[in-house]
Design an enzyme around this catalytic site. Structure first.
Site, mmCIF file in Angstrom:
data_model
loop_
_atom_site.group_PDB
_atom_site.id
_atom_site.type_symbol
_atom_site.label_atom_id
_atom_site.label_comp_id
_atom_site.label_asym_id
_atom_site.label_seq_id
_atom_site.Cartn_x
_atom_site.Cartn_y
_atom_site.Cartn_z
ATOM 1 N N ASP A 201 33.516 43.825 43.079
ATOM 2 C CA ASP A 201 33.192 43.533 41.675
ATOM 3 C C ASP A 201 31.823 44.152 41.399
ATOM 4 O O ASP A 201 31.289 44.903 42.230
ATOM 5 C CB ASP A 201 33.219 42.020 41.412
ATOM 6 C CG ASP A 201 32.119 41.280 42.163
ATOM 7 O OD1 ASP A 201 31.447 41.895 43.022
ATOM 8 O OD2 ASP A 201 31.911 40.084 41.876
ATOM 9 N N GLU B 133 39.192 33.488 39.319
ATOM 10 C CA GLU B 133 38.874 34.917 39.402
ATOM 11 C C GLU B 133 39.059 35.614 38.059
ATOM 12 O O GLU B 133 38.284 36.484 37.687
ATOM 13 C CB GLU B 133 39.735 35.603 40.476
ATOM 14 C CG GLU B 133 39.389 35.213 41.900
ATOM 15 C CD GLU B 133 37.963 35.592 42.297
ATOM 16 O OE1 GLU B 133 37.342 36.425 41.622
ATOM 17 O OE2 GLU B 133 37.460 35.032 43.287
ATOM 18 N N TYR C 52 41.059 44.112 42.549
ATOM 19 C CA TYR C 52 40.023 43.112 42.843
ATOM 20 C C TYR C 52 40.635 41.703 42.955
ATOM 21 O O TYR C 52 40.455 41.004 43.948
ATOM 22 C CB TYR C 52 38.931 43.118 41.751
ATOM 23 C CG TYR C 52 38.099 41.869 41.835
ATOM 24 C CD1 TYR C 52 37.098 41.767 42.784
ATOM 25 C CD2 TYR C 52 38.391 40.754 41.039
ATOM 26 C CE1 TYR C 52 36.381 40.587 42.931
ATOM 27 C CE2 TYR C 52 37.681 39.584 41.181
ATOM 28 C CZ TYR C 52 36.680 39.505 42.119
ATOM 29 O OH TYR C 52 35.998 38.334 42.278
#
Ligand code: SF4
Length: 336
Positions: free
Chosen positions: A135, A37, A117
């Site tokens: 995102d 990520e 996020y």
């Protein structure tokens, strides 16, 4: 308006059929998902993939990463850009080793470099927590499905609210990944494939014919054009480099000296262009041969520079110099 149940089912089915088989999707290990990520922030999957695989070989677990030096992790990261992500990942790994793994999205938010996020992605994928993610892909899907005219901060806030209300609480990890995958593969910024989209029947921008205008574009920062000169100092078999001080784009990495003027002793190696955010920079590269090391620099061989974390423009300058000196494949080239 959140997505109705039928739309959620259609998206889930599409993801099972069309979602890409990526190494970080074959695991629920929080370290692997965390690394992926962080790498995928501001980086395309195709670019991040070889970095991810090399990273996992070099730092296979959080302990291995926590024990590494900043220089080692920057060297493994070089080429991916946005080096702050890498430093924070290292800091975060050290925190996890010292204090243990967080078990919730809220706990993850306390780890350096982990924002809403990343915390939502790790908690939903690894622990099944009903935490949404937004995102750039999800934001674009939201703007189009809802046909929202908002831009920037307003768009971001509304996308989070929509993602929270649309979340499939029974399968939040798959749901979040499906939504991001739809934005990456189908609801692309340019040339979205609406005819092949599982959300086509519920998408207001597709119904209203406004897809190309969503997300709406806010006024952008003006482009700045600049010129810089890199001057490589070459002594025998070594180049001079120095650490980039705090406050710059590439703080903590290493660079060649920058020259404001050149004497007749400088050899011209060529030019290239490089963009950073809204800056368009024209680099001119020179070589100066010296017989004595100047103070304030670290003098490194070509082999040592291969292990030295350097920003992309510095690597390009080094490439020009190596070809010029006949130390790279293809042999020497004439000065241009
Ligand atoms: S129908 Fe088109 S615009 Fe709407 S979500 Fe699908 S790809 Fe995006």
């Amino acid at each position: 308006m959140p997505l109705p149940e039928e739309a959620r089912r259609a998206l889930a089915q599409w993801f099972r059929r069309a979602g890409r088989d990526l190494p970080w999707r074959r695991t629920k290990d929080p370290y692997s998902v965390w690394v992926s990520e962080v790498m995928l922030q501001q980086t395309q999957v195709a670019t991040a993939l070889p970095y991810y695989e090399a990273w996992m070989r070099r730092f296979p677990g959080v302990e291995a990463l926590a024990q590494a030096s900043e220089e080692e992790v920057l060297a493994a990261w070089q080429g991916l850009g946005y080096y702050r992500r890498c430093r924070l990942l290292l800091e975060g790994a050290r925190r996890v080793v010292a204090e243990g793994w967080p078990a919730t999205a809220k706990g993850w938010r306390a780890i350096p470099g982990v924002g809403r996020y990343t915390a939502g992605a790790i908690a939903s994928i690894c622990y099944g927590e009903a935490a949404p993610v937004v995102d750039g892909n999800v934001e674009r899907v939201y703007a189009r499905v809802v046909d929202d005219l908002a831009t920037d901060g307003d768009l971001h806030r509304r996308a989070w609210d929509w993602a929270e209300r649309s979340l499939d609480r029974a399968n939040p990890g798959d749901w979040n990944q499906a939504l991001m995958e739809l934005g990456a593969l189908v609801c692309r910024r340019d040339a979205p494939d609406c005819s092949g989209c599982p959300l086509r029947a519920w998408c207001l921008a597709a119904i209203n014919g406004t897809v190309a205008a969503r997300p709406a574009v806010a006024r952008r920062t003006a482009t700045v054009h600049e010129s810089r000169t890199i001057e490589l100092l070459w002594m025998g078999d070594r180049f001079a480099v120095r650490r980039i001080p705090p406050g710059g784009w590439w703080e903590g990495l290493w660079e060649f000296p920058e020259a404001s003027s050149a004497g007749p002793w400088s050899e011209e190696l060529g030019t290239f262009r490089h963009s950073v955010t809204h800056h368009r920079i024209r680099y001119r590269v020179r070589l100066r041969r010296v017989v004595e090391g100047e103070e304030g620099f670290s003098w490194r061989t070509v082999a040592e520079l291969a292990e030295t974390p350097m920003p992309a423009p510095q690597r390009k300058a080094l490439g020009l110099a190596l070809r010029y000196l006949g130390l790279a494949e293809g042999g020497p080239v004439a000065a241009r």
